[in-house]
Design an enzyme around this catalytic site. Structure first.
Site, PDB file in Angstrom:
ATOM      1  N   ASP A   1       0.826  -1.204   0.000  1.00  0.00           N
ATOM      2  CA  ASP A   1       0.000   0.000   0.000  1.00  0.00           C
ATOM      3  C   ASP A   1       0.865   1.262   0.000  1.00  0.00           C
ATOM      4  OD1 ASP A   1      -2.755  -0.887   0.086  1.00  0.00           O
ATOM      5  OD2 ASP A   1      -2.327  -1.658   2.097  1.00  0.00           O
TER       6      ASP A   1
ATOM      7  N   ASP B   1     -10.468  -5.190  -1.308  1.00  0.00           N
ATOM      8  CA  ASP B   1      -9.440  -4.650  -0.410  1.00  0.00           C
ATOM      9  C   ASP B   1     -10.069  -3.888   0.752  1.00  0.00           C
ATOM     10  OD1 ASP B   1      -7.124  -3.722   0.734  1.00  0.00           O
ATOM     11  OD2 ASP B   1      -6.576  -2.374  -0.916  1.00  0.00           O
TER      12      ASP B   1
HETATM   13  C1  DX5 Z   1      -6.542   0.542   2.808  1.00  0.00           C
HETATM   14  C2  DX5 Z   1      -5.538  -0.356   2.159  1.00  0.00           C
HETATM   15  C3  DX5 Z   1      -5.733  -1.794   2.453  1.00  0.00           C
HETATM   16  C4  DX5 Z   1      -5.506  -2.178   3.874  1.00  0.00           C
HETATM   17  C5  DX5 Z   1      -6.277  -3.400   4.182  1.00  0.00           C
HETATM   18  O1  DX5 Z   1      -6.355   1.840   2.360  1.00  0.00           O
HETATM   19  O2  DX5 Z   1      -5.579  -0.197   0.763  1.00  0.00           O
HETATM   20  O3  DX5 Z   1      -4.910  -2.589   1.619  1.00  0.00           O
HETATM   21  O4  DX5 Z   1      -4.181  -2.428   4.180  1.00  0.00           O
HETATM   22  O5  DX5 Z   1      -6.116  -3.655   5.518  1.00  0.00           O
HETATM   23  P1  DX5 Z   1      -7.202  -4.403   6.391  1.00  0.00           P
HETATM   24  O6  DX5 Z   1      -7.240  -5.820   5.949  1.00  0.00           O
HETATM   25  O7  DX5 Z   1      -6.709  -4.226   7.775  1.00  0.00           O
HETATM   26  O8  DX5 Z   1      -8.523  -3.707   6.150  1.00  0.00           O
HETATM   27 ZN    ZN Z   2      -4.589  -1.665  -0.488  1.00  0.00          ZN
END
Ligand code: DX5
Ligand code: ZN
Length: 226
Positions: free
Chosen positions: A36, A177
């Protein structure tokens, strides 16, 4: 049987030992690494740049790294991340002036390409680029932070995106996601997703293998091969 992919979001890894933590989550069964990139402009948070991705490659991480650009503008960083060793590069269409051009750039640099769509972003962005994308990444949270709750409006959107992909006849992944857990992954797969990004659910647990195993079990039941 659907070939499901679980992409571990290292946003929730221990940054003080990122290489080791990434190796451990792969050894525990994650298929790909979700990386990310946040710029404190397109989203209100600041994370990792291409040097960190390159450091992971140099440390021996060989699985596909799926770079999720939450940055504006995107084109210069596409080049930097491709050079650093990205496998997939996904960006948000609102963050670039010319979506088709940015997709072409990713392809020219030898990476797989994707569009990430925020919870209120229309699927119409896909209309004229189905031949240029390898992943549609449906955001099930507002981008910017890990550990948020899955938005239920995502189910309907996944259904609609799955229909578009099937109608196109193309080999395109449907990723989701944000907020993916052992408890909701089966419903998300039923709605049409075949790639699941998960961060806090995996890294927040002391045993990565047990979470990934439980996710796979849930997916096995869905596929009817349990
Ligand atoms: C949010 C990110 C995600 C995040 C997902 O902006 O793009 O990829 O890391 O994390 P979790 O699984 O904790 O929601
Ligand atoms: Zn992400």
């Amino acid at each position: 049987m659907t070939n499901y992919l679980i992409s571990s979001s290292i946003l929730s890894a221990n940054f003080a030992q990122l290489g080791e933590d990434t190796k451990q989550v792969i050894a525990a069964g994650a298929d790909t690494v979700h990386f990310d990139v946040m710029d404190n402009h397109y989203v209100p948070n600041l994370t990792m740049g291409p040097m960190i991705l390159k450091a992971l490659r140099d440390y021996g991480i060989t699985v596909p790294i799926d770079v999720h650009l939450m940055v504006k503008p995107v084109d210069a960083l596409i080049k930097s991340f491709a050079d650093a060793g990205a496998s997939y590069i996904t960006f948000h269409p609102e963050a670039t002036q010319h979506v088709d051009r940015s997709l072409q750039l990713i392809k020219q640099l030898g990476c797989k390409s994707g569009l990430a769509l925020n919870p209120t972003t229309q699927l119409n962005y896909l209309d004229y680029v189905m031949d240029k994308i390898d992943i549609v990444l449906i955001m099930s949270v507002n981008p910017g932070f890990g550990g948020q709750s899955f938005l239920d409006s995502t189910f309907k959107k996944l259904n609609q995106a799955r229909r578009r992909i099937n109608n196109s006849g193309k080999n395109i992944r449907l990723g989701v996601d944000g907020g993916v857990t052992v408890d909701n992954i089966a419903d998300i797969a039923t709605a049409g997703a075949d790639m699941f990004v998960s961060g806090s659910a995996i890294f927040g647990h002391s045993n990565y293998w047990s979470v990934l195993h439980a996710m796979r079990q849930a997916l096995t039941v869905i596929s009817g091969y349990g």
